[in-house]
Design an enzyme around this catalytic site. Structure first.
Site, PDB file in Angstrom:
ATOM      1  N   ARG A  51       5.234  59.681 -49.631  1.00  0.00           N
ATOM      2  CA  ARG A  51       6.333  60.574 -50.025  1.00  0.00           C
ATOM      3  C   ARG A  51       7.494  59.742 -50.543  1.00  0.00           C
ATOM      4  NH1 ARG A  51       9.832  61.592 -46.529  1.00  0.00           N
ATOM      5  NH2 ARG A  51       8.442  62.165 -44.819  1.00  0.00           N
ATOM      6  N   TYR A 104      15.007  79.071 -69.740  1.00  0.00           N
ATOM      7  CA  TYR A 104      13.752  79.323 -69.048  1.00  0.00           C
ATOM      8  C   TYR A 104      14.035  80.292 -67.899  1.00  0.00           C
ATOM      9  CZ  TYR A 104       9.566  78.483 -66.333  1.00  0.00           C
ATOM     10  OH  TYR A 104       8.407  78.656 -65.636  1.00  0.00           O
TER      11      TYR A 104
HETATM   12  C1  LIG Z   1       8.178  75.487 -67.688  1.00  0.00           C
HETATM   13  C2  LIG Z   1       9.614  75.162 -67.794  1.00  0.00           C
HETATM   14  C3  LIG Z   1      10.368  74.830 -66.662  1.00  0.00           C
HETATM   15  C4  LIG Z   1       9.776  74.868 -65.255  1.00  0.00           C
HETATM   16  O1  LIG Z   1       8.809  73.907 -65.057  1.00  0.00           O
HETATM   17  P1  LIG Z   1       7.570  74.074 -64.043  1.00  0.00           P
HETATM   18  O2  LIG Z   1       6.782  72.833 -64.262  1.00  0.00           O
HETATM   19  O3  LIG Z   1       6.847  75.329 -64.447  1.00  0.00           O
HETATM   20  O4  LIG Z   1       8.131  74.195 -62.681  1.00  0.00           O
HETATM   21  C5  LIG Z   1      11.693  74.486 -66.831  1.00  0.00           C
HETATM   22  N1  LIG Z   1      12.260  74.469 -68.056  1.00  0.00           N
HETATM   23  C6  LIG Z   1      11.585  74.796 -69.163  1.00  0.00           C
HETATM   24  C7  LIG Z   1      12.266  74.768 -70.482  1.00  0.00           C
HETATM   25  C8  LIG Z   1      10.243  75.162 -69.080  1.00  0.00           C
HETATM   26  O5  LIG Z   1       9.562  75.492 -70.187  1.00  0.00           O
END
Ligand SMILES: *Cc1c(COP(=O)(O)O)cnc(C)c1O
Length: 392
Positions: A51, A104
């Protein structure tokens, strides 16, 4: 030795010396939870427990720091795990964040449903307009400005340098989610950002076979109160423990080696798809920063090497037809996520952005988002054409 090398040389070599014991050219997957100590506290290479640190993850962390031109890199179990770690490392209850009006969905959900109940407040600003961001700053309380550029799913463009100045003047750090552009097309730290985040699930991994997150902290932080940002993120990464496992780290490390060639092909293909969509009578709007008509085109041309593989467009006939088009393509796979070698199509309002329905971040119902892959572009266009000609 890698500091002076070009991007692709760093992608292939940074953090990745051949294995000292066997000469293995590719960094091994150190699939172990713990490490033998040579007497109590006698750690070999500083490794104690996975970790805290694992050699495969270290290779990835050094590589991403080199690619983004930052001081220190961190790898997480997902993009959101990395973002959560940044938020909790740098903010305290009572602090305030300015977040983008187009982001997002999961990022906004984190600010609205996780950070807010914990006591971190936010205001939403249209980040394409630096003055709109300045207007939302609460003097003394705003400690972070969060930026995505290009944005998801509207492909809006934020001026990173202008926002860094506004944030720093207010005593806030600027965090840039660089997922859509990728490290190859855009270097936020060189533009003034303090922290860069990625969903490594997308272009960094690049093959739709891993979920992961990356965070890079700049060497020079624009706000003295956050000069220890890298130590704080490191402490929280170990204390909260949402780390990337060895195999996932290895997959992202492998993906990064081809990032530059993939992004160039994604960009080539996207440009041709945009040209096709722009000429189709069933399409009412195309959103792509490479278009001269795009309101952020000039800023994007200044801060991005190319315009990337994400495209969205609106269907003149409305939501029902947009939904049908998504279901009627053959080569384009209907699915969430983005940034893999295969092309994906989706309906943001009902899929990736369903969680922001009814908020200020709601997206148009007639919008379709494309993640343009690296297949033969003629095949991709033919498939879109058959669906649009019949339905739209
Ligand atoms: C997919 C995405 C995230 C989140 O990432 P995860 O790997 O799904 O947790 C954050 N920001 C953007 C712009 C994304 O496309």
């Amino acid at each position: 030795m890698t500091d002076s090398l070009g991007f692709s040389s760093r992608a292939i070599h940074a953090g990745q010396e051949p294995d000292p014991t066997t000469g293995a050219v590719v960094t091994p997957i150190y699939q172990t939870s713990t490490f033998k100590q040579d007497g109590i506290g006698g750690f070999r290479g500083g490794y104690e427990y996975s970790r805290s640190a694992n050699p495969t993850r270290t290779a990835l962390e050094e590589c991403i720091a080199a690619l983004e031109g930052g001081e220190r890199g961190f790898a997480f179990a997902s993009g959101l795990a990395g973002q959560d770690t940044v938020i909790r490392a740098l903010l305290r209850p009572g602090d305030h964040v300015v977040v983008p009006s187009d982001a997002y969905g999961g990022t906004y959900r984190m600010f609205n449903k996780v950070a807010l109940p914990w006591g971190v407040e936010h205001d939403i600003a249209a980040i394409a307009d630096p003055e709109a961001v300045r207007a939302k700053i609460r003097p003394g309380q705003t400690k972070m400005v969060w930026v995505e550029t290009p944005t998801n799913p509207m492909l809006g463009i934020a001026d990173v340098t202008a926002l860094a100045e506004i944030a720093h003047e207010a005593g806030a750090v600027l965090v840039v989610d660089n997922t859509f552009a990728s490290s190859y097309l855009q270097q936020p730290i060189a533009l003034g950002a303090d922290i860069v985040t990625h969903s490594a699930t997308k272009y960094s991994g690049g093959h739709s076979d891993v979920v992961g997150g990356l965070v890079v902290v700049a060497k020079e932080i624009g706000v003295p109160a956050f000069a220890d940002a890298a130590e704080r993120v490191a402490f929280m990464q170990n204390s909260m423990g949402a780390v990337a496992g060895p195999f996932d780290s290895w997959l992202v490390l492998r993906g990064l080696k081809t990032l530059a060639v993939r992004m160039d092909r994604h960009s080539d293909n996207a440009e041709k798809v945009v040209e096709f969509l722009s000429g189709h009578p069933g399409v009412s709007a195309v959103h792509y920063p490479g278009l001269e008509s795009h309101p952020g085109h000039e800023v994007a041309a200044r801060q991005m090497k190319r315009f990337g593989g994400m495209v969205s467009f609106q269907v003149a006939a409305g939501e029902d037809v947009a939904v049908k088009v998504c279901a009627e393509t053959q080569l384009w796979t209907l699915g969430e996520s983005l940034g893999g070698v295969e092309s994906l199509i989706e309906h943001p309002a009902r899929m990736t952005h369903a969680s922001v329905r009814g908020t200020e971040l709601e997206v148009p119902a007639d919008l379709i988002r494309l993640s343009v892959g690296i297949e033969e572009v003629d095949d991709l266009i033919a498939d879109l054409k058959q669906a649009l000609d019949r339905l739209a």
